[in-house]
Structures are given as structure tokens and as C-alpha cells.
Design a protein around this motif. Structure first.
Motif, short mmCIF file in Angstrom:
data_model
loop_
_atom_site.label_atom_id
_atom_site.label_comp_id
_atom_site.label_asym_id
_atom_site.label_seq_id
_atom_site.Cartn_x
_atom_site.Cartn_y
_atom_site.Cartn_z
N ARG A 82 -65.06 -45.39 88.41
CA ARG A 82 -64.03 -44.81 89.26
C ARG A 82 -63.41 -45.80 90.23
O ARG A 82 -62.29 -45.64 90.67
CB ARG A 82 -64.59 -43.64 90.04
N PRO A 232 -74.80 -46.58 99.15
CA PRO A 232 -74.97 -45.71 100.31
C PRO A 232 -76.40 -45.72 100.85
O PRO A 232 -76.59 -45.75 102.06
CB PRO A 232 -74.58 -44.34 99.76
N PHE A 261 -70.55 -45.07 103.64
CA PHE A 261 -70.98 -43.71 103.31
C PHE A 261 -72.39 -43.50 103.85
O PHE A 261 -72.70 -42.52 104.54
CB PHE A 261 -70.96 -43.55 101.78
N GLN A 265 -74.13 -41.14 107.04
CA GLN A 265 -75.29 -40.27 106.86
C GLN A 265 -76.37 -40.59 107.89
O GLN A 265 -76.98 -39.70 108.47
CB GLN A 265 -75.84 -40.43 105.43
N PHE A 288 -63.17 -41.76 98.37
CA PHE A 288 -63.80 -40.82 99.31
C PHE A 288 -63.71 -41.24 100.77
O PHE A 288 -64.14 -40.51 101.65
CB PHE A 288 -65.25 -40.53 98.92
N GLU B 287 -69.02 -38.64 90.77
CA GLU B 287 -69.79 -39.85 91.05
C GLU B 287 -70.54 -39.77 92.38
O GLU B 287 -71.69 -40.20 92.47
CB GLU B 287 -68.83 -41.05 91.09
N PHE B 288 -69.93 -39.22 93.39
CA PHE B 288 -70.59 -39.25 94.70
C PHE B 288 -71.65 -38.16 94.87
O PHE B 288 -72.32 -38.12 95.89
CB PHE B 288 -69.58 -39.21 95.85
N PHE B 291 -74.73 -39.67 95.58
CA PHE B 291 -74.78 -40.40 96.84
C PHE B 291 -75.01 -39.48 98.04
O PHE B 291 -75.28 -39.95 99.14
CB PHE B 291 -73.48 -41.17 97.06
N GLN B 292 -74.82 -38.20 97.84
CA GLN B 292 -75.04 -37.30 98.96
C GLN B 292 -76.50 -37.38 99.36
O GLN B 292 -77.35 -37.84 98.60
CB GLN B 292 -74.70 -35.86 98.56
#
Lengths: 341, 341
Positions: A82, A232, A261, A265, A288, B287-288, B291-292
Motif C-alpha cells: 500500500r 508501529p 503510529f 499509541q 493513515f 493493512e493497519f 498495527f492497531q
DNA sequence: GTGAAAGCGCTAACAT
DNA sequence: ATGTTAGCGCTTTCAC
């Protein structure tokens, strides 16, 4: 108007229908200056072509002309990932603007040489090599007369290439913070191992050099944390470590958005609000970045512009050579202005 | 071994060098059963071809054979957007597996018919239409003999197509929650306006029908919130609204990962931890999602598999027709098991 | 078993 | 000013 006929109409069909020769038809349809056909004849030809829905057969044209009006685009993984989709858009748009089509091949897992071979076998008029991460590569042997340009990469030889201009971008990011009163700044994400190896990255060193130089101009020395990867979760861990050691930091520069990212968090986990408590700024402008809350301010990697320039160079519509394109700072809401309080 | 010679060697060059005829060379190189050449002759030919670095000229082959070994891939915006990059990978890989190359064209902004025209003008052997969002489209007129298949889309006519199988996926998502003891469930993101218009989405209705049916089986009726769009910021706002009205919810089903991104943000703002306080589950596997923090459990849209199947159908290596492919549930850490406590 | 020759659709050099 | 023709590189009948 085109009909979905059985056999596709050929030049000969148009000639017959218009009562003129194939040569005449070819001249008119390609409007060659050669010899002026009577306006009437030209009209008849165009009408016949139109009625038949004639479209030239590109295989025949290629065979005759030795040109395919097609460029090859081989990449390591930009096609299938992506991150650099802007690059594909740039290639497709620029190619269409010059009436060329694009043949894509992916070199993931395979040898780059293999992908290049697949494309040159098709007799493309030019070759674009697009890289995910800007790095130094060896260009495989290829037909001597085949133009080639590297997008987001460089070769050890003097192939044309276009790269992001990282040093000024690093400086701009640092300056943005400095101008807003930040002096307690953390830098997350230098990758010494990568930065010192041009085959892993040809530009990261510039990015950080730009940051450091600008910070130094104002006499601030950042709290730095070197990393081994950019994702991340490492940004998350790094933020905790850096803040544990330096609780007084007012701003964090992340090596890229992926790292940022994780920074968001970690900040959330510590009960800190981005911008209000700690400012964050970064690089890349991943898709994002705009979705973060608050929106992430970041220096954009100009994939689309680089691709467009690459195609233009390839097709002779721009000066060849080694080019660097600016990385615009996309300002959103992740940096607080301390100087205003 | 290939040399980067001046002129590319032709069949005739190979014939001359091997002392045999062009016909013989063609036979051997394409190993036609026609008539067995002496093993020795074949060897000489292969050697000559090798030394010269001979590669057949595809334009000449196309002209002669009427086949291009190329498929066209036109999409609305999958090429230039990050969301469906798996689709590109699938197309490229499957095409290469069958020794075909891919010509890409993008229809963003333009008429779909225009992009299709550009590709069919190149005499591709088959046409793949790939859509960002699964929806119903009108396929432009095209040569009667041109095979076509739609990936992540359907046509009003009976073109072959492959879609994600949304209903079972919706059911699986609901079941996953139910099996873990959740009964106070919120559903964020039905788009009635879109779901009722197949030209906007041909599958969303199924997704929610699957959820509802499965919930109903266990007698639970969810707190629902219909939306007008799917983006992180609407997911953010929706979560606040839903939780304000129903503070007792233990789990949230988001219409897709983009929405779920906003759900995470809203939960964080309310001081709620994903999984521990409120479980979240979703669709797409963007994709993310990985990553969360914690990783998002989500039903994956099988872009790559759909593309591969599409190419296989196009090239006659799979049964044509209307196919639906399963959406595997990618389990990460965003759902808490209540039944264990 | 092997080679000569025709022809796919097109363009450009050459005649007329 | 218009038409005729050769030939781009390849495959495949059809003679030999």
C-alpha cells in the motif's frame, strides 16, 4: 461508431470502403505531412474508419515501426504494497499523457534481473525501475539502446534517477518545531545500520542530517533513540523508553509515519494527548496520517511527482540526470505552538 | 548468454548461425510435434539461440498468431489506492504463472468505457475489471470474442465474476462474539442507503444480513447505528453516540476496519481499553488492522484470492461463472472471552 | 525429415 | 497527388 463485429477491421477494410489505397488511409489517419490528400478524400477515409470502428493493430505497428509505445515498470514491491500507491498513479497518468501504456512486473522474491527480462522481452520502449525504499541498486544488463530511469532509487552507474530531497525536508521538520517554541525535542528512529548502508537506504542519512543541522543552528541537542526497524510497535516501545528517560520533552520527531503510529499509541497509554501535551511530527504522509487523531503533521514523500518526472525523463519530455524532488510539509494538527502562550 | 548487442537477434539470425532454416528454428524453439528434427539439429539450434541471446519478438508473434499473451486489467481505483493492493499482487502473480503479462489502465475520473477501450485497442486476450468496492456495473460494449471477468463486482448481464462471500462472514463475526459470551452488542455502520443500491454495493447488505441472522439465532438484538459513510471519523463519532446511549455494551461490530480505526480512538478517549473493557471486531483486514493496539480481529476481504481466481477463469484454467470466495476471520486480540470468567 | 514461401496488418520509399 | 510494393519477425502449410 464501433460495432462489436466478428473480425476486427483492418487498414485494408478502411481502404476498400473509402475507395482509396491503404497508403492513403495510413497517411490520413496518422496525418503525415507527406503529401496532401484532397480534403474530400481525407473526409471519406475518416468516415469509413469511423463507420467500421477501425482501430490500428498495435502489433503490426510495432513490427513495422520498431516501437511499442509501451513502457515497462518493474518494482520491488511498490505495486503490491500500500505504501507507494501514489507511484503507480503517477506512472499510469504520465504514461497516458504521452499516449503510452504500462507493462508492470513485480520483483518481489524474484531476481530483479528476471523481472526486467520479462519486460524487455516484450520490447518496451523504456524501463522504469521503482523502489519501495530509496536505495542503491545494481541495474541488470539490458539492451544498450533501452532508456532507463530509477524512481526512488539510484544506481552505481550514471543512470537517470529521481529521489526525494530528504535533507531540506529534515531541516524543515526541525525548523517547524523550533519556530513554535519547542526546544526539548526527542528524535525517534534513526537507523544507523541502515543509514550507513546505501544499499538499504540512500536517503535516510540525509533526513537525519537535515534534522540535526537545523537543531544545531538553534543550539538545541535532541534526545535521540536509535532503532533497528521502523514499525508501529517499535515506535510504541521507543516512545515509552524515551519519555521514561526524558519526561520533559515537548515534541517528538518520528522517523516516519509508521513509527508515529506507535508514538500515538504510547502517548495515549501514558494518558498524554498529542499536541496538547506532546507534539508529534514525522515523515512520509502515509494514507493513515490523515486518519490519526489529531491529524499528523508530516513531510510527504512525493511518490506521484517522482513517478511522473521519471516517466517524463524516460520519454524525453524532461532533462535526464539525477534529480531530487522536494518533500512538502503537510501541516495538520499534531504540533502545538508553544511560542503563543 | 545474452549480449547487449546493437540490433536484437531475430529468428533468421539463429537460423543462419545454426545453418538451418527459420522453420526448423521455430519448430524447435516452440517444440512443436509437427515433425521431429534430428536431436543433433535441435541441439545446434538451441546453442545458437543461446549464444545470440535470442528472444522472440512478441509483436511478430502476435501479428502472426492473433494472440498477445497479455491481459488487460482495468479498475476504478484499486491500482492507485492502497486498499486493494492484494488484488494487484494476485493479478500479477496469476498472470505470470500462465505466462501472460498485464496491461493496466485506471478509470478514476474517466469513463470506464474509455479505459476499456484503451486496453482493448491493444488487442489483449482477456479483460479483467477490478473494482474497489463490490458493486454492480454496466460493462461497456466490447469485441464479442473477448473474454471478461469482474473481480469484486458483478454485471447486470451474465459475465463471470468473483465476489467475497459476505453473508457467512457476517455470521462468523457475530458467532465469534456470541461464542465468547457477548450478548450486549453494538453494530456500527450499516449503510442503508448504500446497501439498498447494488450500484453502490452488491454485498454490504449480505454482510449485515449475516450478522443479524446469527445474532437472532441466539436471541440477541443488537444496538444498531446506521451511518452515511465509512471513515475513521464517522466511526469515532458513532462510537461515542452509541456508548452514550448504551453504556453497558461489551462488544462492538464495526462495518469495516476504517470505521474500527475510529472506534479505537473513541474508546481511548473515553478511557476504555479495547478487549479488556469493550471488544471490537470488524471486516476487511486492512493493512493497519494488524498495527492497531491490540491487534484487530477482522474478517478478511480476500482480494488476492479473488484476483487469482479471476485470472484463472479468464485464461480458462478455472470454471467460469459467478463465484463467491470465503472471507477468513483473522483472529488477533481485540475480543475478550467473557465466558471464561 | 527438412526447407521455401505466404501472409498476419501496417508504414514508407518508390513509381506513376 | 495518388497508388504499388517491399518488408518488419514470426509461424505454418505445403512441396520436396
Amino acid at each position: 461508431m464501433g460495432r462489436a463485429a466478428g473480425r476486427r477491421p483492418t487498414l485494408a477494410d478502411v481502404a476498400e470502403r473509402s475507395g482509396l489505397s491503404k497508403a492513403a488511409v495510413s497517411m490520413v489517419l496518422n496525418d503525415r505531412p507527406g503529401s496532401r490528400l484532397s480534403a474530400d478524400a481525407a473526409e471519406r477515409i475518416r468516415a469509413a474508419a469511423d463507420e467500421l470502428g477501425y482501430r490500428p493493430n498495435p502489433a503490426a505497428q510495432s513490427l513495422r515501426l520498431g516501437k511499442t509505445r509501451t513502457i515497462g515498470f518493474v518494482s520491488d514491491e511498490v505495486t503490491v504494497t500500500r505504501y507507494a500507491s501514489g507511484m503507480i498513479r503517477g506512472v499510469l497518468d504520465a504514461a497516458r499523457a504521452h499516449d503510452h501504456t504500462v507493462l508492470m512486473a513485480e520483483a518481489t522474491g524474484h531476481d530483479l534481473a528476471e523481472a526486467v527480462q520479462a519486460v524487455t522481452d516484450r520490447r518496451v520502449d523504456g524501463l522504469l525501475i521503482g523502489l519501495m525504499a530509496a536505495r542503491l541498486i545494481d541495474v541488470p544488463d539490458l539492451p544498450a539502446d533501452l532508456p532507463i530511469v530509477l524512481v526512488n532509487g539510484v544506481s552505481a552507474h550514471d543512470h537517470s534517477s529521481v529521489l526525494p530531497d530528504e535533507r531540506p525536508a529534515g531541516a524543515a521538520v526541525a525548523r517547524y518545531l523550533l519556530d513554535r517554541g519547542h526546544r526539548d525535542i526527542g528524535v525517534i528512529g534513526d537507523l544507523p545500520e541502515v543509514a550507513n548502508d546505501p544499499r538499504r537506504s540512500a536517503t535516510i542519512a540525509d533526513r537525519f542530517a537535515g534534522i540535526d543541522a537545523e537543531l544545531a543552528r538553534d543550539g538545541v541537542s535532541a534526545a535521540r533513540l536509535d532503532l533497528a526497524a521502523w514499525s508501529p510497535d517499535v515506535g510504541f516501545a521507543a516512545t515509552h523508553r524515551l519519555l521514561d528517560a526524558h519526561p520533559d520533552l515537548t515534541a517528538l520527531i518520528a522517523g516516519n509515519d509508521s513509527l508515529a503510529f506507535g508514538v500515538y499509541q504510547a502517548l495515549a497509554e501514558r494518558g498524554l494527548r498529542v499536541a496538547r501535551d506532546v507534539s508529534v511530527i514525522s515523515f512520509d504522509d502515509d494514507e493513515f496520517a490523515a486518519f490519526q487523531r489529531p491529524g499528523l503533521t508530516t513531510a510527504r514523500l512525493p511518490y506521484e511527482a517522482m513517478a511522473k518526472r521519471g516517466v517524463d525523463m524516460l520519454l524525453g519530455h524532461a532533462e535526464p540526470g539525477r534529480v531530487r524532488l522536494p518533500m512538502p510539509l503537510v501541516v495538520r494538527d499534531s504540533v502545538r505552538d508553544l511560542s503563543a502562550r
